[in-house]
Design a protein around this motif. Structure first.
Motif, PDB file in Angstrom:
ATOM      1  N   PRO A  57       0.830  -1.211   0.000  1.00 49.65           N
ATOM      2  CA  PRO A  57       0.000   0.000   0.000  1.00 49.65           C
ATOM      3  C   PRO A  57       0.861   1.257   0.000  1.00 49.65           C
ATOM      4  CG  PRO A  57       0.126  -0.902   2.215  1.00 49.65           C
ATOM      5  CD  PRO A  57       0.862  -1.871   1.326  1.00 49.65           C
ATOM      6  N   TYR A  90      -7.805   4.886  -7.326  1.00 47.82           N
ATOM      7  CA  TYR A  90      -7.120   4.495  -6.095  1.00 47.82           C
ATOM      8  C   TYR A  90      -5.797   3.784  -6.357  1.00 47.82           C
ATOM      9  CZ  TYR A  90     -11.865   5.593  -4.712  1.00 47.82           C
ATOM     10  OH  TYR A  90     -13.059   6.223  -4.551  1.00 47.82           O
ATOM     11  N   GLU A 134      -5.541   1.252   0.997  1.00 49.51           N
ATOM     12  CA  GLU A 134      -6.608   0.298   1.284  1.00 49.51           C
ATOM     13  C   GLU A 134      -6.404  -1.017   0.537  1.00 49.51           C
ATOM     14  OE1 GLU A 134     -10.317   2.370   0.800  1.00 49.51           O
ATOM     15  OE2 GLU A 134      -9.655   4.037   2.035  1.00 49.51           O
ATOM     16  N   THR A 135      -7.261  -1.339  -0.432  1.00 47.72           N
ATOM     17  CA  THR A 135      -7.258  -2.662  -1.061  1.00 47.72           C
ATOM     18  C   THR A 135      -5.988  -2.915  -1.858  1.00 47.72           C
ATOM     19  OG1 THR A 135      -9.660  -2.504  -1.257  1.00 47.72           O
ATOM     20  CG2 THR A 135      -8.564  -4.207  -2.559  1.00 47.72           C
ATOM     21  N   VAL A 305     -15.252   5.324   5.620  1.00 55.78           N
ATOM     22  CA  VAL A 305     -15.353   3.893   5.845  1.00 55.78           C
ATOM     23  C   VAL A 305     -15.460   3.654   7.342  1.00 55.78           C
ATOM     24  CG1 VAL A 305     -14.202   1.681   5.584  1.00 55.78           C
ATOM     25  CG2 VAL A 305     -14.001   3.399   3.789  1.00 55.78           C
ATOM     26  N   GLN A 308     -16.551  -2.779   7.777  1.00 52.86           N
ATOM     27  CA  GLN A 308     -16.578  -3.508   6.515  1.00 52.86           C
ATOM     28  C   GLN A 308     -17.977  -4.042   6.264  1.00 52.86           C
ATOM     29  OE1 GLN A 308     -14.115  -3.719   4.447  1.00 52.86           O
ATOM     30  NE2 GLN A 308     -15.140  -5.016   2.951  1.00 52.86           N
TER      31      GLN A 308
END
Length: 465
Positions: A57, A90, A134-135, A305, A308
């Protein structure tokens, strides 16, 4: 998604047969990919940091590729898996036509769709991968090589054109098919107060839903600009006239090493600057291509956020029954027969048929996308333009690159059902007609889409029908 052991097996086979460059580790049992570097070689592999492990990340990695003078760089992706977002805001990979991020951008890519071959106009290319906090996913693996730009005694391919009008055509036109492994770049420059229009008289390239193999692409601006992609075209349907936004236009033709076809013949001319394209959409400013408008939004603009969200079940994908519109003020129902819809399909109850799994299996296409426009069609139908988020099943569905996004045209047999609204994101399942258009009947599966639904759809996609 490929298992890590399978990926390592592929990498080992490729490394033994083709070798690795100094930009990666030389342990032939497990090559190591670093965050950026200079790759100077005839050919080699390039991968995201730590591939096939998940990339890190909050990183920015820059790779600069240099092949021998007199060659151009051809980059072919073997594996591609970067966090999906319809605007690539992103995590994304940018590819530039040279050794800088100030030159022409060939594209911005994310998601699991493997990009087609990328070819530079010189012997250098730059890749820049940016990730947020994040992801994270697997990343990418690609192979680069130096290839000769096409030219022979009969015809040169590409070049700089400064006249107010001229022609562009594929090599060997019209005597025989264009050769495989070709890269042609035409840089068209006209007077500063003019724009450029390109029309095709003949157009036959290898067909592919995403134009990954053979294609012609148009970029606003010149080679030294961070120019914006106008469109990318293939198949046997001539594009509508292309009009640039300024006085410079870069046209790039690419063919891969397999199927070839007849090619194209077109001509360009300069027009007054106030000329507007009537049929070609230069793409929304929030697309997922090379536009700098698609940069990551500030943290304050991104949705907060908290927890989840749970993976949705079939029951959570509820269909909203459209409300009945009132009659216009002053109009009374004096003759009920006149209110019978022209299209008999609209007489059916507006109710979705079947479960999500059953609909997935019975549908010829399953996509997620954003509705960009709605227009009434013939006999009570509705034309729907979709900006693609992801295709889980596409079959014969025609998917084209319009501006900076992958676009799909659908026809709903009843304009009131299923209910979709402009600007909304949806899961859409339906059939494909003989012209490659998606069709929706009133019972087709259409439901609002959220990112959490992706896992559910992937699970269904991986199950036998």
């Amino acid at each position: 998604m490929m298992h890590a052991d399978c990926i390592w097996g592929l990498l080992l086979l490729l490394s033994l047969s083709l070798g690795w460059t100094k930009a990666q580790g030389t342990n032939y049992t497990r090559p190591v990919f670093y965050c950026g570097g200079d790759l100077v070689a005839d050919s080699g592999f390039i991968g995201s940091e730590g591939f096939p492990s998940f990339y890190k990340p909050n990183t920015k990695c820059t790779w600069r590729i240099t092949v021998p003078e007199g060659n151009v760089v051809t980059l072919s992706f073997r594996i591609f898996d970067i966090e999906a977002d319809s605007q690539c805001r992103y995590d994304y990979l940018d590819i530039y036509n040279g050794h800088s991020n100030l030159v022409q951008k060939l594209g911005r890519f994310c998601g699991t769709f493997r990009p087609g071959a990328q070819i530079s106009t010189t012997n250098t290319m730059t890749l820049e991968m940016v990730t947020d906090g994040e992801t994270q996913t697997r990343g990418f693996l690609a192979y680069f090589s130096g290839t000769k730009p096409y030219a022979n005694d009969e015809q040169f391919c590409g070049g700089k054109m400064t006249k107010s009008q001229g022609e562009i055509k594929t090599p060997n036109w019209p005597d025989r098919k264009y050769p495989p492994g070709t890269s042609c770049s035409w840089l068209i420059i006209v007077e500063p107060d003019r724009v450029i229009q390109v029309k095709f008289d003949k157009f036959v390239l290898e067909a592919d839903t995403y134009c990954r193999f053979d294609y012609v692409a148009f970029f606003n601006g010149g080679e030294r600009d961070d120019s914006r992609l106008i469109g990318k075209y293939c198949g046997d349907q001539s594009p509508q006239p292309i009009i640039s936004s300024g006085n410079e236009l870069l046209v790039q033709f690419v063919s891969d090493l397999s199927v070839t076809s007849d090619g194209f013949f077109g001509h360009y001319k300069s027009l007054p600057r106030d000329s507007q394209p009537l049929t070609v959409d230069s793409g929304p400013s929030t697309g997922s291509g090379p536009s700098e408008r698609a940069v990551k939004p500030a943290e304050s603009e991104r949705p907060a956020v908290t927890t989840q969200p749970p993976v949705p079940t079939t029951a959570s994908l509820k269909y909203v029954t459209p409300s009945v519109r009132p009659t216009r003020r002053g109009v009374t129902n004096r003759n009920p027969k006149r209110l019978v819809p022209q299209n008999p399909l609209c007489a059916r109850a507006c109710k979705r048929a079947g479960t999500i799994k059953k609909s997935f299996c019975s549908s010829e296409f399953v996509i997620t996308g954003k509705v960009t426009s709605l227009a009434p069609g013939h006999r009570g139908t509705l034309s729907i333009n979709i900006s693609l988020i992801k295709a889980y099943k596409s079959g014969r569905l025609t998917i084209t690159q319009v501006g900076e996004t992958m676009a799909i045209k659908l026809v709903s047999q009843c304009k009131k059902c299923p209910l979709v609204r402009r600007g909304g994101n949806y899961i859409i399942m339906g059939q494909v007609d003989e012209d490659g258009r998606g069709t929706l009947e009133p019972g087709a599966f259409v439901a609002p889409y959220k990112a959490a639904h992706h896992k559910l759809l992937m699970n269904i996609n991986n199950q036998p029908c």
